[in-house]
Design an enzyme around this catalytic site. Structure first.
Site, PDB file in Angstrom:
ATOM      1  N   HIS A   1      -9.451   2.704   9.882  1.00  0.00           N
ATOM      2  CA  HIS A   1      -8.888   1.465   9.346  1.00  0.00           C
ATOM      3  C   HIS A   1      -7.638   1.944   8.611  1.00  0.00           C
ATOM      4  O   HIS A   1      -7.656   3.008   8.013  1.00  0.00           O
ATOM      5  CB  HIS A   1      -9.897   0.771   8.451  1.00  0.00           C
ATOM      6  CG  HIS A   1     -11.132   0.358   9.222  1.00  0.00           C
ATOM      7  ND1 HIS A   1     -11.537  -0.937   9.351  1.00  0.00           N
ATOM      8  CD2 HIS A   1     -12.033   1.095   9.933  1.00  0.00           C
ATOM      9  CE1 HIS A   1     -12.634  -1.005  10.092  1.00  0.00           C
ATOM     10  NE2 HIS A   1     -12.950   0.232  10.459  1.00  0.00           N
TER      11      HIS A   1
ATOM     12  N   HIS B   1      -4.619  -4.562  11.405  1.00  0.00           N
ATOM     13  CA  HIS B   1      -4.092  -3.195  11.332  1.00  0.00           C
ATOM     14  C   HIS B   1      -2.710  -3.085  11.990  1.00  0.00           C
ATOM     15  O   HIS B   1      -2.403  -2.073  12.624  1.00  0.00           O
ATOM     16  CB  HIS B   1      -5.057  -2.221  12.031  1.00  0.00           C
ATOM     17  CG  HIS B   1      -6.341  -2.019  11.293  1.00  0.00           C
ATOM     18  ND1 HIS B   1      -7.395  -1.283  11.807  1.00  0.00           N
ATOM     19  CD2 HIS B   1      -6.748  -2.454  10.075  1.00  0.00           C
ATOM     20  CE1 HIS B   1      -8.389  -1.281  10.934  1.00  0.00           C
ATOM     21  NE2 HIS B   1      -8.025  -1.987   9.876  1.00  0.00           N
TER      22      HIS B   1
ATOM     23  N   VAL C   1      13.427  -9.885  -0.787  1.00  0.00           N
ATOM     24  CA  VAL C   1      14.738  -9.420  -0.339  1.00  0.00           C
ATOM     25  C   VAL C   1      15.000 -10.015   1.031  1.00  0.00           C
ATOM     26  O   VAL C   1      14.152  -9.915   1.930  1.00  0.00           O
ATOM     27  CB  VAL C   1      14.777  -7.883  -0.238  1.00  0.00           C
ATOM     28  CG1 VAL C   1      16.098  -7.418   0.380  1.00  0.00           C
ATOM     29  CG2 VAL C   1      14.575  -7.257  -1.606  1.00  0.00           C
TER      30      VAL C   1
ATOM     31  N   PHE D   1     -10.674  -4.779   3.259  1.00  0.00           N
ATOM     32  CA  PHE D   1     -12.128  -4.681   3.118  1.00  0.00           C
ATOM     33  C   PHE D   1     -12.571  -3.308   2.610  1.00  0.00           C
ATOM     34  O   PHE D   1     -13.741  -2.957   2.708  1.00  0.00           O
ATOM     35  CB  PHE D   1     -12.800  -5.034   4.443  1.00  0.00           C
ATOM     36  CG  PHE D   1     -12.422  -6.410   4.957  1.00  0.00           C
ATOM     37  CD1 PHE D   1     -12.171  -7.446   4.073  1.00  0.00           C
ATOM     38  CD2 PHE D   1     -12.301  -6.657   6.315  1.00  0.00           C
ATOM     39  CE1 PHE D   1     -11.802  -8.712   4.534  1.00  0.00           C
ATOM     40  CE2 PHE D   1     -11.937  -7.920   6.791  1.00  0.00           C
ATOM     41  CZ  PHE D   1     -11.680  -8.941   5.892  1.00  0.00           C
ATOM     42  N   ALA D   2     -11.582  -2.518   2.169  1.00  0.00           N
ATOM     43  CA  ALA D   2     -11.839  -1.290   1.401  1.00  0.00           C
ATOM     44  C   ALA D   2     -12.418  -0.118   2.200  1.00  0.00           C
ATOM     45  O   ALA D   2     -12.737   0.921   1.612  1.00  0.00           O
ATOM     46  CB  ALA D   2     -12.713  -1.593   0.184  1.00  0.00           C
ATOM     47  N   VAL D   3     -12.580  -0.261   3.507  1.00  0.00           N
ATOM     48  CA  VAL D   3     -13.030   0.890   4.304  1.00  0.00           C
ATOM     49  C   VAL D   3     -11.974   1.988   4.150  1.00  0.00           C
ATOM     50  O   VAL D   3     -10.771   1.707   4.200  1.00  0.00           O
ATOM     51  CB  VAL D   3     -13.152   0.515   5.797  1.00  0.00           C
ATOM     52  CG1 VAL D   3     -13.489   1.739   6.635  1.00  0.00           C
ATOM     53  CG2 VAL D   3     -14.191  -0.574   5.985  1.00  0.00           C
TER      54      VAL D   3
ATOM     55  N   THR E   1       0.833  -1.201   0.000  1.00  0.00           N
ATOM     56  CA  THR E   1       0.000   0.000   0.000  1.00  0.00           C
ATOM     57  C   THR E   1       0.871   1.254   0.000  1.00  0.00           C
ATOM     58  O   THR E   1       0.699   2.140  -0.845  1.00  0.00           O
ATOM     59  CB  THR E   1      -0.933  -0.048   1.227  1.00  0.00           C
ATOM     60  OG1 THR E   1      -1.501  -1.357   1.276  1.00  0.00           O
ATOM     61  CG2 THR E   1      -2.042   0.973   1.139  1.00  0.00           C
ATOM     62  N   SER E   2       1.825   1.337   0.905  1.00  0.00           N
ATOM     63  CA  SER E   2       2.724   2.502   0.933  1.00  0.00           C
ATOM     64  C   SER E   2       3.720   2.440  -0.221  1.00  0.00           C
ATOM     65  O   SER E   2       3.998   3.454  -0.863  1.00  0.00           O
ATOM     66  CB  SER E   2       3.530   2.534   2.240  1.00  0.00           C
ATOM     67  OG  SER E   2       2.716   2.498   3.369  1.00  0.00           O
TER      68      SER E   2
HETATM   69  C1  LIG Z   1      -7.856  -8.876   5.633  1.00  0.00           C
HETATM   70  C2  LIG Z   1      -7.539  -7.426   5.783  1.00  0.00           C
HETATM   71  C3  LIG Z   1      -8.579  -6.495   5.844  1.00  0.00           C
HETATM   72  C4  LIG Z   1      -8.310  -5.142   6.014  1.00  0.00           C
HETATM   73  N1  LIG Z   1      -9.332  -4.237   5.910  1.00  0.00           N
HETATM   74  C5  LIG Z   1      -9.045  -2.916   5.870  1.00  0.00           C
HETATM   75  C6  LIG Z   1     -10.053  -1.965   5.543  1.00  0.00           C
HETATM   76  O1  LIG Z   1     -11.204  -2.293   5.248  1.00  0.00           O
HETATM   77  N2  LIG Z   1      -9.703  -0.658   5.534  1.00  0.00           N
HETATM   78  C7  LIG Z   1      -8.445  -0.236   5.827  1.00  0.00           C
HETATM   79  O2  LIG Z   1      -8.219   0.971   5.851  1.00  0.00           O
HETATM   80  N3  LIG Z   1      -7.472  -1.127   6.129  1.00  0.00           N
HETATM   81  C8  LIG Z   1      -7.726  -2.448   6.114  1.00  0.00           C
HETATM   82  N4  LIG Z   1      -6.737  -3.348   6.336  1.00  0.00           N
HETATM   83  C9  LIG Z   1      -5.397  -2.852   6.701  1.00  0.00           C
HETATM   84  C10 LIG Z   1      -4.603  -2.237   5.556  1.00  0.00           C
HETATM   85  O3  LIG Z   1      -4.875  -2.890   4.341  1.00  0.00           O
HETATM   86  C11 LIG Z   1      -3.109  -2.332   5.913  1.00  0.00           C
HETATM   87  O4  LIG Z   1      -2.896  -1.691   7.160  1.00  0.00           O
HETATM   88  C12 LIG Z   1      -2.218  -1.642   4.882  1.00  0.00           C
HETATM   89  O5  LIG Z   1      -2.561  -2.053   3.595  1.00  0.00           O
HETATM   90  C13 LIG Z   1      -0.746  -1.942   5.174  1.00  0.00           C
HETATM   91  O6  LIG Z   1       0.057  -1.267   4.245  1.00  0.00           O
HETATM   92  P1  LIG Z   1       1.631  -1.423   4.232  1.00  0.00           P
HETATM   93  O7  LIG Z   1       2.120  -0.657   3.050  1.00  0.00           O
HETATM   94  O8  LIG Z   1       2.178  -1.071   5.568  1.00  0.00           O
HETATM   95  O9  LIG Z   1       1.920  -2.986   4.034  1.00  0.00           O
HETATM   96  P2  LIG Z   1       1.419  -3.984   2.904  1.00  0.00           P
HETATM   97  O10 LIG Z   1       0.360  -3.362   2.069  1.00  0.00           O
HETATM   98  O11 LIG Z   1       1.100  -5.256   3.579  1.00  0.00           O
HETATM   99  O12 LIG Z   1       2.690  -4.148   1.951  1.00  0.00           O
HETATM  100  C14 LIG Z   1       3.837  -4.890   2.246  1.00  0.00           C
HETATM  101  C15 LIG Z   1       4.342  -5.508   0.948  1.00  0.00           C
HETATM  102  O13 LIG Z   1       5.681  -5.951   1.115  1.00  0.00           O
HETATM  103  C16 LIG Z   1       5.847  -7.226   0.490  1.00  0.00           C
HETATM  104  N5  LIG Z   1       6.984  -7.878   1.147  1.00  0.00           N
HETATM  105  C17 LIG Z   1       7.053  -8.323   2.422  1.00  0.00           C
HETATM  106  N6  LIG Z   1       8.297  -8.804   2.678  1.00  0.00           N
HETATM  107  C18 LIG Z   1       9.017  -8.638   1.545  1.00  0.00           C
HETATM  108  C19 LIG Z   1      10.371  -8.920   1.199  1.00  0.00           C
HETATM  109  N7  LIG Z   1      11.218  -9.440   2.079  1.00  0.00           N
HETATM  110  N8  LIG Z   1      10.780  -8.662  -0.068  1.00  0.00           N
HETATM  111  C20 LIG Z   1       9.927  -8.119  -0.974  1.00  0.00           C
HETATM  112  N9  LIG Z   1       8.623  -7.818  -0.681  1.00  0.00           N
HETATM  113  C21 LIG Z   1       8.190  -8.058   0.562  1.00  0.00           C
HETATM  114  C22 LIG Z   1       4.504  -7.889   0.734  1.00  0.00           C
HETATM  115  O14 LIG Z   1       4.317  -8.980  -0.122  1.00  0.00           O
HETATM  116  C23 LIG Z   1       3.545  -6.731   0.512  1.00  0.00           C
HETATM  117  O15 LIG Z   1       3.210  -6.593  -0.849  1.00  0.00           O
HETATM  118  C24 LIG Z   1      -6.969  -4.711   6.158  1.00  0.00           C
HETATM  119  C25 LIG Z   1      -5.916  -5.628   6.073  1.00  0.00           C
HETATM  120  C26 LIG Z   1      -6.192  -6.971   5.869  1.00  0.00           C
HETATM  121  C27 LIG Z   1      -5.040  -7.939   5.735  1.00  0.00           C
END
Ligand SMILES: Cc1cc2nc3c(=O)[nH]c(=O)nc-3n(C[C@H](O)[C@H](O)[C@H](O)COP(=O)(O)OP(=O)(O)OC[C@H]3O[C@@H](n4cnc5c(N)ncnc54)[C@H](O)[C@@H]3O)c2cc1C
Length: 564
Positions: free
Chosen positions: A542, A498, A231, A95-97, A14-15
Site C-alpha cells: 500500500h 494508490h 497554488v 487505512f494505515a496499512v 505524505t511526501s
Molecule cells: C482512502 C485511502 C486509503 C488508503 N489506504 C492506504 C493504506 O492503508 N496504506 C497505505 O500505505 N496507503 C494507503 N493509501 C494511499 C496513500 O495514503 C497515498 O498513496 C499517499 O498518501 C500519497 O502521498 P502523496 O504525498 O503522493 O500525496 P498526498 O498525501 O495526497 O498529498 C498531496 C497534498 O497536496 C495538496 N495539494 C494538492 N494540490 C495542491 C495545490 N495546487 N496547492 C497546494 N496544495 C495542494 C493536497 O491537499 C495534499 O495535502 C490510501 C489512500 C486513500 C485516499
C-alpha cells in the site's frame, strides 16, 4: 514584494511534510515555505484505530473528493476518488496499512531509472531512517508475527507498530489460511512479502500517525506554513521556475527550488496548467507551452480491489455487536479521548492477510503477451500476483445483519496491474477538477489475474476451516465460475487509492520520463516533483511507505546537492 525562501513545497501531504521536515532540520537550516490547499485537521475520528476507515468516508472537508470518468470495464461506473486535503494529505484519510513491498520493486526501480541507490539494500536502510517501528508487542502472538527490532528503524519520525493484541477472529482466520498451505511470513516488511501474517500499521499507542503529526508538530522558525491556499501559478523567468502565486494572490519566490508535492492527480494538473506537458494537449486548452514533456499525466497506475463479505457466527467475531451499538461506541470514544485505551484502541486494530504468487501465472496467455522484462520481474520469487486482507470493514457499509451475528470481509487486491490511464485537464481554469481515467481492468492481464485471485478468495470462504462459521454471503459472486466472477468484478472492483506514476522518474532518453533521479523536472530549471507521481514502478504494497520513501530520498539528494 514577494517573500523569498530557499525552497517552496506545494502540498503538505505524505511526501511533502516529510520533505519539509528533513530540509528545515538540515545543518544549514534553509528556509522552507510549505503551502497546503486544505487546513489543519481536527476532530474525534482522526486517531483511534477504531476509526481506521472512518475519515475517508465521513470527512468531505478533508477530501478533494475527485471522481473518475466512466470506467468501460466496470459497467461504466465513475469511481469516487478520495484525496486527502489538509496538513498530512492522504495520510489523514488512509487505512494505515504500512508495508514496504518486494525488494524486487526497488531493484526494478533502480534499473529503470539507472540509479543503483534505489536498490533494495540502500532502500531498506532508508526505510529505517523514516520510521520509529515498535515491534515490542510481537511476543504476545509470535506464532503469527515476529519482526526483529534490528531490521527496522527506531529513530525516525513515522510511528509504526503491529497490533497490541490480535482482535477476536484473527487467529482463526490466519490458521485457516495456513492450513490451506500458504507459507507463514513473520515479517511482511522483510523485502519478501510472500505468505501470511499480521500487517503493521502507521499507529503508535496514541493512534494514527499522519505525515503532519509526525513532521509538523513543532515547526522551527525556518519553516513557514500557509494553509487553505492552493497554488495555481508557477512564476517563471523563461524556462526557470522562480516562485509561486497562491489563490489569495500572495506570491513567494524561491532561491533554490519549487517542489511540487501535490499528489499523483494534482501534480500533473499543476504542471499542465503551467505549460509543462504534451504540447498538443496544452495548445488545445490555449496554454502556452513552456516545455513539451510527453509523460506528464500519462502512465497513471493504481491497484484495484474487490470485497467479499459474509455474515458469520459470533464464535468467530463479535465486531458487529459492538459497532452497531451507538451507546457502546459513544462510551468507547469517551474512554479513548480520556486515556487512549478501551475498545477503540483495539477494534479495527488488526489487519491480517498475505501476498500470494499465482502458481499458474506463467501459463496464462495474458502473461505471455507481456514484454519480456515485465514477465521476468513478475516471475521473481518475492513478487506477488495478489494480496488479501481480512478483518476489513462491513461491506457494503450499512448492511444489516441479525443481532447475534458477526461479519468477515476479505479484500482481494491485484498486484502489478498493467492497465495504464491518464490525468488530463478539463480546461485551463485551475478551479476545474482534473479528468481522471484509470482504465481499470482494460488490460487483459488484470482481468485474468484478478478473476483467479477472487475465485481463490471465494474458495477460501467455502473450503477452509472458516466454513463452519459462515451463515451467508452478504456480497460475493453468485458462484465461483469464471463467468460469475467476471460479472461480479464489473460491479465490485474499486480503487485502492494508490494513484501514482503521472510524472515518472526515468532516464533522460526515456521519452515518457518527467523527472531525473534528483527529482528535477526535465527541460525546466528550479522545479522538482516529490510525491507518488514520480514512481516508475507499482510497488507491491500500500503506497504510503513509498510516498514517505520518495520524500526521504529527495531530501537526502537535495541536502547533498546543495551541501545543506
Ligand atoms: C482512502 C485511502 C486509503 C488508503 N489506504 C492506504 C493504506 O492503508 N496504506 C497505505 O500505505 N496507503 C494507503 N493509501 C494511499 C496513500 O495514503 C497515498 O498513496 C499517499 O498518501 C500519497 O502521498 P502523496 O504525498 O503522493 O500525496 P498526498 O498525501 O495526497 O498529498 C498531496 C497534498 O497536496 C495538496 N495539494 C494538492 N494540490 C495542491 C495545490 N495546487 N496547492 C497546494 N496544495 C495542494 C493536497 O491537499 C495534499 O495535502 C490510501 C489512500 C486513500 C485516499
Amino acid at each position: 514584494m514577494a517573500l523569498a525562501f530557499d525552497f517552496i513545497i506545494i502540498g503538505a501531504g505524505t511526501s511533502g511534510c516529510l520533505l519539509a521536515n528533513r530540509l528545515v532540520n538540515a545543518r544549514t537550516r534553509p528556509s522552507v515555505l510549505l503551502i497546503e490547499a486544505g487546513g489543519r485537521p481536527e476532530g474525534d475520528t482522526l486517531r483511534a484505530p477504531f476509526h481506521r476507515w472512518t475519515p475517508a468516508f465521513t470527512r468531505p472537508d478533508l477530501d478533494h473528493g475527485y471522481s473518475t470518468v466512466p470506467q468501460k470495464e466496470l459497467n461504466d461506473r465513475c469511481i469516487p476518488y478520495a484525496r486527502g486535503k489538509g496538513l498530512g494529505g492522504s495520510s489523514i484519510l488512509n487505512f494505515a496499512v504500512y508495508l514496504y513491498g518486494s525488494k524486487e520493486d526497488y531493484n526494478r526501480w533502480a534499473e529503470l531509472v539507472g540509479d543503483d541507490s534505489w536498490r533494495w539494500e540502500e532502500t531498506k536502510e532508508r526505510f529505517k531512517r523514516i520510521e520509529n517501528y515498535d515491534t515490542s508487542t510481537a511476543h504476545k502472538y509470535s506464532k503469527y508475527a515476529d519482526p526483529r527490532a534490528e531490521d527496522h528503524g527506531q529513530e525516525g519520525t513515522v510511528d509504526i507498530s503491529i497490533p497490541v493484541d490480535l482482535e477476536k477472529g484473527s487467529e482463526a482466520y490466519l490458521d485457516a489460511l495456513l492450513n490451506l498451505g500458504h507459507p507463514l511470513n513473520l515479517d511482511l516488511n522483510s523485502g519478501n512479502p510472500i505468505g501470511v501474517g499480521v500487517f503493521p500499521s502507521s499507529y503508535s499507542r496514541q493512534g494514527r500517525t499522519t505525515s503532519a503529526t509526525a513532521h509538523l508538530e513543532s515547526p522551527p522558525s525556518n519553516l513557514t506554513i500557509w494553509t487553505e491556499n492552493k497554488v495555481a501559478r508557477l512564476l517563471k523567468n523563461g524556462k526557470k521556475i522562480v516562485g509561486v502565486e497562491v489563490d489569495d494572490g500572495r506570491k513567494a519566490s524561491s532561491f533554490k527550488d519549487v517542489i511540487v508535492s501535490a499528489g499523483a492527480l494534482d501534480t500533473p494538473k499543476l504542471l499542465l496548467l503551467n505549460g509543462i506537458g504534451p504540447a498538443a494537449e496544452l495548445k488545445a486548452h490555449g496554454i502556452e507551452v513552456v516545455h513539451d514533456l510527453s509523460g506528464v499525466g500519462k502512465n497513471l497506475r493504481d491497484h484495484i480491489l474487490a470485497f467479499i463479505c459474509a455474515e458469520v457466527d459470533t464464535d468467530l467475531t463479535e465486531r458487529y455487536a459492538f459497532e452497531s451499538n451507538a451507546d457502546s461506541v459513544r462510551d468507547a470514544q469517551q474512554l479513548w479521548n480520556e486515556s487512549r485505551s478501551g475498545p477503540m484502541a483495539h477494534h479495527n486494530g488488526t489487519l491480517a492477510g498475505g501476498f500470494f504468487k499465482d502458481p499458474h501465472l506463467e501459463e496464462y496467455p495474458e502473461f505471455q503477451a507481456l514484454p519480456k522484462d515485465i514477465q521476468q520481474y513478475l516471475s521473481k520469487p518475492t513478487v506477488p500476483a495478489s494480496e488479501i486482507t481480512g478483518c476489513a470493514a462491513l461491506f457494503p457499509p450499512g448492511s444489516q445483519l441479525s443481532p447475534n451475528s458477526g461479519y468477515l470481509s476479505i479484500v482481494t487486491f491485484l498486484m502489478n496491474p498493467q492497465s495504464e490511464g491518464e490525468v488530463t485537464l478539463r480546461s485551463a481554469n485551475p478551479q476545474d477538477t482534473p479528468v481522471i481515467d484509470f482504465k481499470y481492468m482494460e488490460h487483459p492481464y488484470d482481468r485474468k489475474v484478478m478473476t483467479e485471485a477472487v475465485r481463490n478468495t471465494v474458495d477460501f470462504f467455502q473450503d477452509s476451516d472458516l466454513k463452519k462459521h459462515i451463515k451467508r454471503f452478504v456480497f460475493a459472486p453468485e458462484s465461483r465460475s469464471h463467468e460469475d466472477v467476471q460479472k461480479f468484478l464489473k460491479d465490485a472492483v474499486g480503487t485502492v487509492w494508490h494513484a501514482h506514476g503521472t510524472a515518472k522518474m526515468g532516464r533522460p532518453d526515456d521519452p515518457m520520463a518527467c523527472v531525473d533521479t534528483a527529482f528535477r523536472v526535465f527541460g525546466v530549471e528550479g522545479l522538482r516533483v516529490v510525491d507518488l507521481s514520480v514512481a516508475p514502478v507499482t510497488t507491491n504494497n500500500h503506497t504510503q511507505p513509498t510516498a514517505y520513501l520518495i520524500g526521504q530520498k529527495a531530501a537526502e539528494v537535495m541536502i547533498k546537492e546543495y551541501g545543506l
